[in-house]
Design a protein around this motif. Structure first.
Motif, PDB file in Angstrom:
ATOM      1  N   LEU A  60       4.423 -14.404  49.326  1.00 23.40           N
ATOM      2  CA  LEU A  60       4.175 -14.202  50.748  1.00 23.40           C
ATOM      3  C   LEU A  60       5.477 -13.856  51.473  1.00 23.40           C
ATOM      4  O   LEU A  60       6.573 -14.189  51.015  1.00 23.40           O
ATOM      5  N   ALA A  76       0.488 -12.484  54.114  1.00 22.29           N
ATOM      6  CA  ALA A  76       0.299 -11.493  53.059  1.00 22.29           C
ATOM      7  C   ALA A  76       0.924 -10.165  53.460  1.00 22.29           C
ATOM      8  O   ALA A  76       1.184  -9.911  54.640  1.00 22.29           O
ATOM      9  N   ASP A  77       1.134  -9.303  52.467  1.00 23.61           N
ATOM     10  CA  ASP A  77       1.809  -8.028  52.740  1.00 23.61           C
ATOM     11  C   ASP A  77       1.036  -7.159  53.723  1.00 23.61           C
ATOM     12  O   ASP A  77       1.633  -6.516  54.590  1.00 23.61           O
ATOM     13  N   LYS A  78      -0.300  -7.142  53.629  1.00 23.92           N
ATOM     14  CA  LYS A  78      -1.082  -6.304  54.541  1.00 23.92           C
ATOM     15  C   LYS A  78      -1.002  -6.819  55.980  1.00 23.92           C
ATOM     16  O   LYS A  78      -1.149  -6.041  56.926  1.00 23.92           O
ATOM     17  N   ASP A  79      -0.778  -8.123  56.146  1.00 27.30           N
ATOM     18  CA  ASP A  79      -0.596  -8.670  57.490  1.00 27.30           C
ATOM     19  C   ASP A  79       0.847  -8.481  57.973  1.00 27.30           C
ATOM     20  O   ASP A  79       1.076  -8.263  59.173  1.00 27.30           O
ATOM     21  N   ALA A  82       9.565 -10.637  49.857  1.00 25.11           N
ATOM     22  CA  ALA A  82       8.571 -11.669  49.578  1.00 25.11           C
ATOM     23  C   ALA A  82       9.208 -12.850  48.859  1.00 25.11           C
ATOM     24  O   ALA A  82      10.180 -12.701  48.107  1.00 25.11           O
TER      25      ALA A  82
END
Length: 346
Positions: A243, A201-204, A237
């Motif tokens: 993702l 995910a973007d936050k990861d 992404a």
């Protein structure tokens, strides 16, 4: 000290049981003063591991094709066969392509003869300068056409780009292959050429850096854990999943790998997150990343909603909800409701 994170759902059953106890005690605590203990809100660093899954692939994947279209005359390899760099894999029927090369070659010869004849006439003032210039241009065009035809002739055969293995043969002899249509799917076969491609995910993704380490479990080897490092991070992404792809270069430890093996990775990010930290006992209920804690205000319990970044076996890490709060309730929190009278004990 390395922290071991546990999913939030593992503590929800405990919180649910605390809620039931709270209901049983509710009638008693309305008129009673509940003894509680306070702990300081602190700030700590967390390195919550990122979990992701994906498929094993090769660093040197290639879909080999002919540059020109034509009938496949001969295929020299089979699926699963190991090949060497530069090895001939397939060739087209070259009848048409050889004819094009011969035609281009004869055009060059004719243009050279025409230019030579007109040049001699120009010296005798019979031909004009424009005629010489036009035939010079025609010769140049004919030579370029010959170069193109010869180039296409050379790419009417497929050679192995690297040492590797033919994973899939996509066409057979006698079929009409279009320009650029894949005929073979090939992987490099070296021990250091394998990666597992996972989506995060973007936050990861923002927490990952090249060289971050990971532990990988493959379904094909259930009793073994492989080490890996991030060798590539996508800068966009995937349109279908949303993702971001990360490639983890595997240390195969001598095990035989194949394209498509499924695996789970646990990545340790090098970017350390700073969070507000409280003991996990201070959490009284939770739903996903949402939870609650109690604080003391004017001798009464006040319930505050908080956002969780994660938990480990000791602490809960809070992203928001405790601004301006220096202490929270731990012991006695299970018996509290909003507005309960409390007494702080040490």
């Amino acid at each position: 000290m390395k922290k071991i994170f546990i999913p939030l759902f593992l503590i929800l059953s405990l919180l649910a049981s605390c809620g039931k106890k709270k209901e049983v005690k509710k009638a008693l605590i309305e008129d009673d003063i509940i003894a509680v203990k306070l702990v300081d809100v602190s700030h700590a660093n967390s390195t919550e591991a990122i979990k992701a899954s994906g498929l094993v692939g090769s660093l040197q994947e290639a879909r080999l094709s002919f540059k020109t279209g034509g009938i496949i005359e001969k295929i020299f390899v089979k699926e699963g066969q190991n090949v060497r760099k530069g090895q001939l894999l397939a060739t087209l029927n070259l009848t048409e392509i050889n004819a094009q090369v011969q035609q281009a070659n004869e055009s060059v010869q004719k243009a050279e003869r025409d230019l030579k004849r007109v040049t001699n006439l120009y010296r005798d003032s019979v031909a004009t300068l424009e005629q010489v210039q036009n035939l010079t241009t025609a010769l140049s065009v004919a030579k370029q056409s010959l170069e193109i035809a010869s180039y296409n002739q050379g790419y009417s055969k497929i050679y192995a780009a690297n040492n590797g293995v033919i994973v899939k043969k996509l066409m057979n002899e006698g079929e009409l292959a279009g320009p650029g249509t894949p005929v073979f799917f090939m992987n490099a076969s070296g021990a250091n050429d394998w990666v597992i491609k996972v989506g995060v995910a973007d936050k990861d993704w923002t927490r990952l850096r090249m060289g971050d380490r990971a532990m990988v479990k493959l379904d094909a080897f259930p009793d073994q854990t492989f080490t890996a490092i991030i060798s590539n991070l996508s800068q966009g992404a995937d349109q279908s999943s949303g993702l971001y792809q990360a490639e983890l270069k595997l240390n195969t430890q001598g095990k035989k790998m194949a394209t498509g093996l499924f695996g789970n990775a646990q990545i340790t990010p090098s970017v350390i997150q700073k969070h507000t930290s409280i003991p996990i006992e201070a959490i009284v209920e939770g739903n996903g990343n949402e939870a609650s804690v109690y604080v003391v205000e004017n001798g009464k319990a006040r319930k505050l909603p908080v956002q969780l970044a994660g938990v480990d076996n000791i602490s809960a890490f809070i992203t928001s909800g405790l601004a301006g709060i220096s202490q929270v309730i731990t012991d006695g929190s299970a018996y509290l409701v909003e507005g309960s009278k409390v007494k702080v004990v040490k």
